[in-house]
Write an enzyme that holds these catalytic residues in place. Structure first.
Site, PDB file in Angstrom:
ATOM      1  N   TRP A 155       0.817  -1.216   0.000  1.00 50.84           N
ATOM      2  CA  TRP A 155       0.000   0.000   0.000  1.00 50.84           C
ATOM      3  C   TRP A 155       0.847   1.260   0.000  1.00 50.84           C
ATOM      4  CZ3 TRP A 155      -4.363   0.026  -2.130  1.00 50.84           C
ATOM      5  CH2 TRP A 155      -5.271  -1.016  -1.983  1.00 50.84           C
ATOM      6  N   ASP A 162      -1.143   6.642   6.355  1.00 49.09           N
ATOM      7  CA  ASP A 162      -2.299   5.901   5.845  1.00 49.09           C
ATOM      8  C   ASP A 162      -2.633   4.823   6.873  1.00 49.09           C
ATOM      9  OD1 ASP A 162      -4.080   4.205   4.633  1.00 49.09           O
ATOM     10  OD2 ASP A 162      -2.777   3.669   2.936  1.00 49.09           O
ATOM     11  N   LYS A 202     -12.131  -1.242   6.794  1.00 56.96           N
ATOM     12  CA  LYS A 202     -11.418  -2.217   7.613  1.00 56.96           C
ATOM     13  C   LYS A 202     -11.858  -2.109   9.069  1.00 56.96           C
ATOM     14  CE  LYS A 202      -8.927  -2.471   3.773  1.00 56.96           C
ATOM     15  NZ  LYS A 202      -7.974  -1.620   3.059  1.00 56.96           N
TER      16      LYS A 202
HETATM   17  C1  PLP Z   1      -7.502  -1.012   1.861  1.00 54.35           C
HETATM   18  C2  PLP Z   1      -6.387  -0.050   1.913  1.00 54.35           C
HETATM   19  C3  PLP Z   1      -6.276   1.021   1.001  1.00 54.35           C
HETATM   20  C4  PLP Z   1      -7.235   1.229  -0.146  1.00 54.35           C
HETATM   21  O1  PLP Z   1      -8.476   1.570   0.225  1.00 54.35           O
HETATM   22  P1  PLP Z   1      -9.631   1.850  -0.863  1.00 54.35           P
HETATM   23  O2  PLP Z   1     -10.763   2.290  -0.022  1.00 54.35           O
HETATM   24  O3  PLP Z   1      -9.867   0.580  -1.620  1.00 54.35           O
HETATM   25  O4  PLP Z   1      -9.137   2.932  -1.752  1.00 54.35           O
HETATM   26  C5  PLP Z   1      -5.234   1.895   1.165  1.00 54.35           C
HETATM   27  N1  PLP Z   1      -4.334   1.746   2.151  1.00 54.35           N
HETATM   28  C6  PLP Z   1      -4.391   0.713   3.024  1.00 54.35           C
HETATM   29  C7  PLP Z   1      -3.370   0.598   4.089  1.00 54.35           C
HETATM   30  C8  PLP Z   1      -5.418  -0.209   2.927  1.00 54.35           C
HETATM   31  O5  PLP Z   1      -5.483  -1.237   3.800  1.00 54.35           O
END
Ligand code: PLP
Length: 360
Positions: free
Chosen positions: A102, A177, A201
């Site tokens: 990511w 993030d 999540k």
């Molecule tokens: C799932 C995830 C993303 C992407 O999220 P979307 O909502 O699909 O854009 C980005 N960063 C991390 C760490 C993730 O787990």
């Protein structure tokens, strides 16, 4: 019917009491005789919900006064672009730490949006060496004189099962993030300039993203961009520049209430550590399974593992599914197996999986 335990990495399970409440009030929310999906986001009932959601999140994360909380569209990846467009302008530079899938993708998106020389990347993982234990080394930036508008990193690599527990010490504003580990353990928000997360999540359904932005960051020059991703527009409109994802916002608000009710982040952190320890233990003590992440970078949320005999993994997945243990397949980029055990996963669910692995 056997009970289903859902280990999906995202969209992930939502706490059962929240789903039951949502079901009960689906067609009659707040005594209005309609669903929360069918009312104006600008009328009192929804405005009250929005206000409460922000207050609850502030309380849960202990967010200081000089931070704004935005409820936005577009999940985690919208924020990959938003931070670039809001903070870099034509001249600014940023440093992206790469520790897994990511953080790599965040850097790729940044490079798509601005001139090549504006984005610097630094690989802090040991992924080049496929044989080694996966880990991350945080660089020493204390005498670093380079001029970056921000440093970006991903404290929990959902795909790789790698978590960074130490804070990053550096002279630049830090953007994190936290899509897959927000609200999973206590953090000091004041160490960050921006924290963002896609909701699916640890917060609620997909589509919503949450950005926690320190006020001074809004002074940085932004690039022309869609207004819905402009943080200043979010600030001026209380996250209602356009119609927000109201149902996702409502569920997020219910998840915040649930988390407060059960004891908040300090409680869930303890619980999450116990869950992860149960699972890593059974994997480490097994002859058939292994985990290849260094001890101090093992994710509390995404437990990646493999079978020594990779050909048996498909059967393992099928057998697990027949016992109600679903979505244990590793990410398509890295293969193997993965159990995502976010806040909503009960210890009972983890114990069921542990029992299954033990006897496998
Ligand atoms: C799932 C995830 C993303 C992407 O999220 P979307 O909502 O699909 O854009 C980005 N960063 C991390 C760490 C993730 O787990």
């Amino acid at each position: 019917m056997t009970k289903t335990y859902n280990f999906c990495a995202g969209p992930a399970m939502i706490p059962e009491p929240v789903m039951q409440k949502a079901q009960a009030e689906l067609i009659n929310w707040n005594g209005l005789g309609t669903s929360v999906m069918e009312v104006s986001h600008r009328d009192k009932p929804f405005l009250a919900l929005a206000k409460q959601a922000e207050e609850d999140l502030r309380e849960l994360m202990n967010i200081p006064e000089n931070y704004h909380v935005f409820f936005m569209h577009g999940g985690g990846r919208a924020q990959f672009a938003a931070v670039v467009n809001n903070f870099l302008g034509e001249q600014g530079k940023a440093l992206y730490l790469v520790s897994g899938q990511w953080s790599h993708l965040a850097a790729v998106e940044a490079k798509n949006l601005v001139a090549e020389e504006q984005i610097e990347t630094l690989d802090i993982s040991n992924y080049q060496d496929k044989e080694s234990t996966k880990s991350v080394t945080l660089p020493d930036f204390s005498n670093d004189k380079r001029d970056f508008r921000y440093l970006h990193y991903c404290p929990n690599e959902t795909v790789d099962g790698i978590e960074i527990f130490d804070d990053i010490e550096c002279p630049w504003p830090v953007i994190a993030d936290m899509s897959s580990n927000i609200l999973s353990r206590e953090i000091d928000v004041s160490k960050f300039a921006v924290i963002y997360a896609g909701a699916q999540k640890n917060i609620g359904p997909s589509g919503l993203s949450i950005a926690i932005v320190r006020d001074d960051m809004l002074q940085l020059p932004s690039l022309p961009q869609p207004t819905i991703f402009h943080y200043k527009a979010q600030l001026e409109t209380n996250s209602m520049y356009n119609t927000p994802p109201t149902f996702a916002w409502y569920l997020a608000a219910e998840v915040f209430k649930w988390l407060k009710d059960i004891g908040g982040v300090s409680y869930i952190e303890k619980h999450n550590k116990e869950k992860a320890a149960l699972l890593y233990d059974v994997i480490d003590n097994s002859d058939d399974f292994y985990n290849d992440v260094a001890l101090n970078n093992r994710s509390l949320m995404n437990v990646t593992f493999h079978m020594h005999d990779t050909n048996s993994e498909a059967k393992f997945l099928a057998d697990a599914e027949s016992e109600g243990l679903v979505a244990l397949k590793g990410h398509r980029f890295v293969g193997g197996l993965r159990a995502s055990i976010y806040n909503a996963m009960s210890k009972e669910g983890v114990k069921e999986l542990v029992r299954f692995i033990e006897k496998y």
